[in-house]
Motif scaffolding. Sequence first.
Motif, short mmCIF file in Angstrom:
data_model
loop_
_atom_site.label_atom_id
_atom_site.label_comp_id
_atom_site.label_asym_id
_atom_site.label_seq_id
_atom_site.Cartn_x
_atom_site.Cartn_y
_atom_site.Cartn_z
N LEU A 189 0.46 0.63 -9.46
CA LEU A 189 0.94 1.22 -8.21
C LEU A 189 1.50 2.63 -8.44
O LEU A 189 1.05 3.59 -7.84
N ASP B 292 -10.00 0.04 -0.99
CA ASP B 292 -9.62 1.11 -0.08
C ASP B 292 -9.25 2.40 -0.82
O ASP B 292 -9.56 3.50 -0.36
N THR B 293 -8.59 2.27 -1.97
CA THR B 293 -8.16 3.47 -2.68
C THR B 293 -9.27 4.06 -3.54
O THR B 293 -9.18 5.22 -3.95
N ASP C 233 3.35 1.79 -1.78
CA ASP C 233 3.82 2.05 -3.14
C ASP C 233 2.73 2.66 -4.04
O ASP C 233 2.99 2.93 -5.20
N VAL C 234 1.52 2.83 -3.52
CA VAL C 234 0.41 3.23 -4.37
C VAL C 234 0.39 4.74 -4.58
O VAL C 234 0.39 5.52 -3.62
N GLU D 142 -8.33 -5.72 -1.63
CA GLU D 142 -8.52 -4.77 -0.53
C GLU D 142 -7.93 -3.41 -0.86
O GLU D 142 -8.49 -2.37 -0.52
N LEU D 143 -6.80 -3.43 -1.59
CA LEU D 143 -6.16 -2.18 -1.96
C LEU D 143 -7.02 -1.38 -2.95
O LEU D 143 -7.17 -0.16 -2.82
N GLU E 118 -4.94 -9.11 -1.05
CA GLU E 118 -4.40 -7.79 -0.75
C GLU E 118 -4.70 -6.81 -1.86
O GLU E 118 -5.02 -5.64 -1.61
N SER F 14 0.82 -1.21 0.00
CA SER F 14 0.00 0.00 0.00
C SER F 14 0.86 1.26 0.00
O SER F 14 0.43 2.31 -0.50
#
Length: 538
Positions: free
Chosen positions: A44, A90-91, A22-23, A86-87, A83, A20
């Motif tokens: 990313l 979330d973003t 690195d995003v 979820e990333l 992951e 996360s």
Amino acid sequence: MKRHALMHPVTAGRPTPALSADVDPACSAHIPAADMLAGDWIPLRRTAAGVLIATGGPLPDRSSLSRWFPGEELVFREAGRREIQELVVDTRLDEVADDMANAFTRNFPEHAARTGVRPWQKAASYALALAVAVTLASGGLDVVVTAVSVLFSLGLLFKVFLAAVSAQRLADPSPELPDAELPTYTVLVPAYQEEAVIGDTVRWLADLDYPAGKLEILVLVERRDEATARAVREAEPPDFVRVVPLAPGPPQTKPRSCNLGLMLARGELLVIFDAEDRPERDQLRKVAGQFAVGGDELACVQAKLNYYNERRNLLTRLFSLEYAFWFDLMLPGLARLGLPIPLGGTSNHLRTDVLRRVGGWDAWNVTEDADLGLRLASTGHRVDVADSTTWEECPARSWAWIMQRTRWLKGYLLTGLVYTRRPADTVRRFGWSGLVSLLGIVFGTPVVFMFWPCAFVLPPAGLGGVQAATMWISAAVMAVSMLIAARRRRMSWWTAALVPFYWLLHAFAGWRGLWQLIQAPYKWEKTAHGSNAPRHTP
């Protein structure tokens, strides 16, 4: 020529530390979140070597990504699929929340509850109400009551006919597929304020007779509902059980949460279980076999439902009897005749690709299950019934029962209005026999219940006595059919004699549902669980 490099490989399914961090959200801002979730990848950031893309599965096809990054080099980094999902959520929280609630309405407005009723439907409703009022005012009580008694009797006898048809059906046993041939399966468990039952349910589902490597269980939990999420964690579930925090937003409904589950699901088949459910351990295996021989048109298999707290009180006995008739006799009759089946709210097993093609669930329809069953039929797909039972918890208190039944009957009326907006199109999609099912079950169920109190108030003499007798005879035939269902389930047979009085509760819920349809069509009254959940099935 573009090159595709692979950096920092990790074990598949194991989260990459600090992914996360690195995003850069700007790197993927132009890409729909739904596309990234479908492919298990997320850009990313841009590096000196090119655009760094994390992927949770096989490397995406070059052409599928080049349109998002024309002329740029692509560098891939392996990560855990969980992951990455979820990333992305979330973003892109607001976008995902909007897709959960409104993507269906945008993509399938003709089937969406939120697009409302048509002007002609409102005009027809007002005209009908006015005609009834004028008829009554001009001394035409007998005309109105005769129409009511005829509609009531036809509605009940149609259900009895379906039960009789189901009695002649010989179910073909499904083949027992070896583990290697079983499809992958996603189980969705929408849960809100279910901390009292969800731990036992998770343990039950984790013990299903299905290969762990082909099973994923997604427990869909509101982000602010920490108590439910904590109860799942305290159950110490295996790795294939996962808590999915929901993107917040309206409407707070079960179908909205299931839409996120569908975005994340990777199973070839998908099933919904409610937070208090206890499906028979071999249900997934049975249904997988049924799909294997059912042909491409078979899009959904509905398991039978009943209640493990049947003997709690008189209300639970009557409700269990009603479910036995509905799922053991009536729905199999619909399936045998190839008629549209309004699904139950749980234990509907679906082909995931078909479910995505028809749009998933309508987050604004309070009977998303019935809506989906009709939508599948209207798009040429078939629904069948499985010879397997899921045990649920029946509301044991009158007001909890009334709130639940209000939502169901309101949703049936709303769904009926949705699928009759364009009558010619309805006939084309369903055919005349399907139209009878639509009117007789979806519209007919709430209307029959709302009319039932007339049988108690009609005068015993003259035409009123004939009308009342017609309704009572129809009710008696229905009660006998329910008695047959009771015998099959080894229930208390004497409860069938009390069904006519039980229907008075339905009448109240039906009129309450009609009022809500006018005032608050999308209101979802949640059913509380937890007081009767067993650690084993009956």
